[in-house]
Scaffold this active site. Structure first.
Site, PDB file in Angstrom:
ATOM      1  N   GLU A   1      12.208   5.165 -23.153  1.00 59.93           N
ATOM      2  CA  GLU A   1      11.882   6.985 -23.267  1.00 59.93           C
ATOM      3  C   GLU A   1      11.901   7.610 -25.049  1.00 59.93           C
ATOM      4  OE1 GLU A   1      11.425   9.490 -19.770  1.00 59.93           O
ATOM      5  OE2 GLU A   1      12.519  10.812 -21.630  1.00 59.93           O
TER       6      GLU A   1
ATOM      7  N   HIS B   1       3.361  10.202 -21.252  1.00 60.89           N
ATOM      8  CA  HIS B   1       3.830  11.192 -20.302  1.00 60.89           C
ATOM      9  C   HIS B   1       2.338  12.350 -20.052  1.00 60.89           C
ATOM     10  CE1 HIS B   1       7.802   9.914 -19.829  1.00 60.89           C
ATOM     11  NE2 HIS B   1       7.703   9.050 -20.300  1.00 60.89           N
TER      12      HIS B   1
HETATM   13  P1  FAD Z   1       4.565  14.376  -7.062  1.00 63.28           P
HETATM   14  O1  FAD Z   1       3.902  12.814  -7.121  1.00 63.28           O
HETATM   15  O2  FAD Z   1       2.984  15.046  -6.555  1.00 63.28           O
HETATM   16  O3  FAD Z   1       5.243  14.757  -5.602  1.00 63.28           O
HETATM   17  C1  FAD Z   1       5.754  15.550  -5.937  1.00 63.28           C
HETATM   18  C2  FAD Z   1       6.294  15.608  -4.197  1.00 63.28           C
HETATM   19  O4  FAD Z   1       5.479  16.511  -3.555  1.00 63.28           O
HETATM   20  C3  FAD Z   1       7.474  14.742  -3.873  1.00 63.28           C
HETATM   21  O5  FAD Z   1       8.022  15.970  -2.947  1.00 63.28           O
HETATM   22  C4  FAD Z   1       6.683  14.039  -2.696  1.00 63.28           C
HETATM   23  O6  FAD Z   1       7.451  13.610  -1.744  1.00 63.28           O
HETATM   24  C5  FAD Z   1       5.229  15.329  -2.779  1.00 63.28           C
HETATM   25  N1  FAD Z   1       3.826  15.077  -2.260  1.00 63.28           N
HETATM   26  C6  FAD Z   1       3.484  13.644  -3.102  1.00 63.28           C
HETATM   27  N2  FAD Z   1       2.111  13.559  -2.602  1.00 63.28           N
HETATM   28  C7  FAD Z   1       1.950  14.556  -2.643  1.00 63.28           C
HETATM   29  C8  FAD Z   1       0.636  15.241  -1.205  1.00 63.28           C
HETATM   30  N3  FAD Z   1      -0.504  14.429  -1.692  1.00 63.28           N
HETATM   31  N4  FAD Z   1       0.191  16.288  -0.145  1.00 63.28           N
HETATM   32  C9  FAD Z   1       2.103  16.822  -0.071  1.00 63.28           C
HETATM   33  N5  FAD Z   1       3.021  16.281  -0.787  1.00 63.28           N
HETATM   34  C10 FAD Z   1       3.206  15.446  -2.120  1.00 63.28           C
HETATM   35  N6  FAD Z   1       8.016  16.080 -16.330  1.00 63.28           N
HETATM   36  C11 FAD Z   1       7.683  16.581 -17.159  1.00 63.28           C
HETATM   37  O7  FAD Z   1       7.074  17.944 -17.092  1.00 63.28           O
HETATM   38  N7  FAD Z   1       6.780  16.032 -18.207  1.00 63.28           N
HETATM   39  C12 FAD Z   1       7.628  14.606 -18.309  1.00 63.28           C
HETATM   40  O8  FAD Z   1       6.950  13.978 -19.595  1.00 63.28           O
HETATM   41  C13 FAD Z   1       7.954  14.242 -17.170  1.00 63.28           C
HETATM   42  N8  FAD Z   1       8.610  12.766 -16.988  1.00 63.28           N
HETATM   43  C14 FAD Z   1       9.143  12.044 -16.389  1.00 63.28           C
HETATM   44  C15 FAD Z   1       8.652  10.612 -16.116  1.00 63.28           C
HETATM   45  C16 FAD Z   1       9.579   9.953 -14.852  1.00 63.28           C
HETATM   46  C17 FAD Z   1      10.504   8.690 -15.456  1.00 63.28           C
HETATM   47  C18 FAD Z   1      10.163  11.059 -13.706  1.00 63.28           C
HETATM   48  C19 FAD Z   1      10.903  10.160 -13.016  1.00 63.28           C
HETATM   49  C20 FAD Z   1       9.828  12.256 -13.912  1.00 63.28           C
HETATM   50  C21 FAD Z   1       9.338  12.876 -14.930  1.00 63.28           C
HETATM   51  N9  FAD Z   1       8.969  14.355 -15.188  1.00 63.28           N
HETATM   52  C22 FAD Z   1       8.374  15.077 -15.933  1.00 63.28           C
HETATM   53  C23 FAD Z   1       9.065  14.497 -13.420  1.00 63.28           C
HETATM   54  C24 FAD Z   1       8.262  15.593 -12.929  1.00 63.28           C
HETATM   55  O9  FAD Z   1       7.578  15.691 -14.022  1.00 63.28           O
HETATM   56  C25 FAD Z   1       8.673  16.086 -11.398  1.00 63.28           C
HETATM   57  O10 FAD Z   1       9.152  14.590 -11.022  1.00 63.28           O
HETATM   58  C26 FAD Z   1       7.414  16.730 -10.656  1.00 63.28           C
HETATM   59  O11 FAD Z   1       8.295  17.612  -9.917  1.00 63.28           O
HETATM   60  C27 FAD Z   1       7.183  16.117  -9.578  1.00 63.28           C
HETATM   61  O12 FAD Z   1       6.121  15.084 -10.605  1.00 63.28           O
HETATM   62  P2  FAD Z   1       5.218  13.331  -9.954  1.00 63.28           P
HETATM   63  O13 FAD Z   1       4.449  13.027 -10.602  1.00 63.28           O
HETATM   64  O14 FAD Z   1       6.599  12.883  -9.438  1.00 63.28           O
HETATM   65  O15 FAD Z   1       4.823  14.605  -8.742  1.00 63.28           O
END
Ligand code: FAD
Length: 291
Positions: free
Chosen positions: A16, A76
């Protein structure tokens, strides 16, 4: 034409990077890409606005990785404050630029973030799969997402994200492999069968560890606490200890049949290079059929 990441044998090995702020520092990131591409990774991912880095450059850098370096690129993308029209604009740009893989995420919710058309990552995954032809990755959290009440709840939503079409998952960084193995048992237990790629961050400075822990809440094994205490004030010793720990962590993951390793390089190709050199024999042996 670059390789298709999904046709490669496991375990995969990827990196990354993050885009710089502003145009001025673009050369530095291309120096990083040059150095990382020379290590023949299976994929390089480019973050989107993470840690305050620029969003504008993600598509351009991912496109260059894919089309000029012939390394599969993973762009991303976060959706929390975007409308569908704004997402379409970015997705069309990525398609036109030859990017084939997207890490579809919600992004962090901030007080100032405007409300958009997507509440959670599963909605973005569904939207991309319904309207575009991309391979979609999603994020997962071996120590659960900081907002989730419980691991069971987080896993339920993770399954929903995979059912929406995520082709592979990449984990949040973790330092304790047992945490990852427990998580994998649960992931497979709820019926998630896509590849889960382990995110590894080499800790090469004490300040980096503090920042990462406050951002994502990863637990710190005693071994790391001890070497940070002993070497934290000595940058060279600290870097060597961080490289050695990440190497050891990866060797154990490979021995336990991990689907892939994704190194959070923090744009420090020399650290990634040292780890790859340490692993060269093992990686060669594991991928001998691919060579
Ligand atoms: P979600 O999958 O939406 O989950 C977020 C929270 O909501 C979790 O607690 C989950 O349990 C809950 N949830 C999920 N779906 C639902 C639903 N349908 N209804 C109710 N609750 C739900 N951030 C950046 O800004 N830029 C980046 O480039 C970036 N790269 C990353 C790369 C990796 C490998 C990882 C692990 C994280 C990265 N992040 C990045 C951080 C990420 O954006 C944050 O962790 C963010 O808070 C959650 O994103 P997510 O897609 O996991 O969210």
């Amino acid at each position: 034409m670059s390789k298709d990441f999904f046709s490669l044998e496991k375990p995969t090995f990827s990196f990354e990077i993050f885009p710089p702020k502003g145009e001025g520092n673009l050369k530095t990131v291309y120096d990083t890409v040059d150095a990382l591409a020379s290590l023949s990774p299976d994929l390089i991912s480019v973050t989107y606005g993470a840690g305050g880095s620029s969003r504008e450059n993600t598509a351009v850098i991912a496109s260059d990785i894919q089309t000029k370096y012939n390394v599969p690129a993973l762009a991303h993308l976060t959706c929390i404050s975007s409308t569908k029209e704004e997402m379409d604009e970015i997705l069309k740009e990525l398609k036109e630029k030859g990017v084939e893989n997207i890490l579809a995420m919600r992004g962090d919710v901030t007080d100032t973030a405007k409300v958009g058309d997507f509440k959670h990552a599963n909605e973005l995954v569904s939207y991309i799969k319904a309207n575009y032809d991309f391979r979609v990755f999603a994020a997962c959290y071996p120590e659960k997402h900081t907002e989730a009440y419980s691991m069971a709840e987080d896993l339920r939503y993770l399954k929903q994200k995979v059912d929406a079409g995520a082709d592979a998952l990449i984990t949040q960084l973790f330092f304790d492999n047992e945490v990852f193995y427990n998580f994998m048992d649960k992931v497979r237990g709820v019926g998630i069968d896509v590849p889960v790629i382990a995110g590894i961050m080499p800790i090469t400075a004490a300040s980096q560890l503090e920042r990462m822990v406050s951002m994502c809440g990863a637990s710190i094994p005693k071994e790391i606490q001890q070497f940070v205490k002993a070497y934290g004030h000595n940058s060279m010793a600290m870097k060597e200890a961080g490289i050695a720990y990440a190497t050891k962590q990866i060797i154990d993951l490979l021995a336990n049949g991990v689907d892939g390793i994704h190194i959070y390089t923090m744009n420090k190709p020399e650290v990634a290079k040292r780890i790859v050199e340490n692993l060269r024999g093992i990686l060669y042996a594991l991928k001998v059929k691919r060579a």
